[in-house]
Design a protein around this motif. Sequence first.
Motif, mmCIF file in Angstrom:
data_model
loop_
_atom_site.group_PDB
_atom_site.id
_atom_site.type_symbol
_atom_site.label_atom_id
_atom_site.label_comp_id
_atom_site.label_asym_id
_atom_site.label_seq_id
_atom_site.Cartn_x
_atom_site.Cartn_y
_atom_site.Cartn_z
ATOM 1 N N THR A 15 0.890 -1.279 -0.084
ATOM 2 C CA THR A 15 0.028 0.222 0.094
ATOM 3 C C THR A 15 0.857 1.232 0.104
ATOM 4 N N ALA A 29 -1.555 6.126 -5.073
ATOM 5 C CA ALA A 29 -1.742 4.918 -5.356
ATOM 6 C C ALA A 29 -1.770 4.322 -6.771
ATOM 7 N N PRO A 56 -5.143 0.064 -1.888
ATOM 8 C CA PRO A 56 -4.941 1.277 -1.312
ATOM 9 C C PRO A 56 -5.768 1.757 -0.095
ATOM 10 N N ALA A 88 0.527 3.346 4.579
ATOM 11 C CA ALA A 88 -0.092 4.097 3.977
ATOM 12 C C ALA A 88 0.510 5.604 4.081
#
Length: 338
Positions: A121, A127, A141, A155
Amino acid sequence: MYTVVVLALPDVIAFDLATPIETFGRVRLPDGRPGYRLVVAGHEPSVQAGPLRLAVGEGLDAIERADLVVVPGRNDPLQPSPPAVLSALRVGAQRGTRIASICVGAFTLAEAGLLDGRDATTHWLAADELARRHPAVRLNPDVLYTDNGSILTSAGASSGLDLCLHIVQRDYGVAVAADAARLAVAPLHRPGGQAQYIVRNRATHRTSTLQRAFSWIEANAYRDLTLADIAAAAGMSVRTLTRRFKDETGQSPMQWVSGVRIRHAQDLLESTDHTVDRIAAQTGFPTTSNFRSQFGQLLGVTPGAYRRVFRPQPSGSREGPPGPPGVAVARDLRSRRR
């Protein structure tokens, strides 16, 4: 004690660099000993980090002694990474060293080939570009972080803290990780994933052949809409409308409507004290249960949990400690995208 090497690459994001240093550096074991030895390393003696100029403690040979290497994001993740850094990461991975990225640091791992065929991710804004540049990566994502055993990714912003706490729990168990979370004034496990931070279904391409439909849906999403209603407003047949939505958005028209309704509901959860029942009715959902179901499927959290994250508490509120420091950063990012 585990040795953690945090890479200071050119143009590194200072927040991403500081997150593992602060999180791992403050971990203490039950007997008071530190859980980690921290090293900041790079291939240059100093690097620029936004407005800061940072001295780098050691060279890339520090990776040879690392149990974990953390790769922070860079302000421009599309710039090629130094070849020496990529080579050192590959060698470390071949030796079985754990390697983790924070935010868009996933671009560096992907450039080194370490994410091919693996779940990964990155920040939701980046993304699509990561997927385009590195199609062999199994990109997700919506999650806060991924753990492939020896290769880990997180993330945006505060998700780096989530990943660091996850690693502490892997290394030393829940009790030590919970203490680290309390020091960071952060939950050990946040509900949901990155999906709750994504700004959904806001058309930005003014040249789109669907711009008329986008604008009409934006103004009428609260109504009980049908495909025929949308097609008539767009001035095209249902068949043409469906085909163009699929081509331009990857969604059906009704999926787009649902995303717009969810975004409107997010705005109301953030800015009002309206009940969930009232918000469901205001935003066009046929029932409250339908709203809760679609909200949970799309964002991974309940409406109530979302409100607790994004609706500021009144001054002096006693409803609990503040969230991770990156939550405010994520909220600001969402606001700038609107």
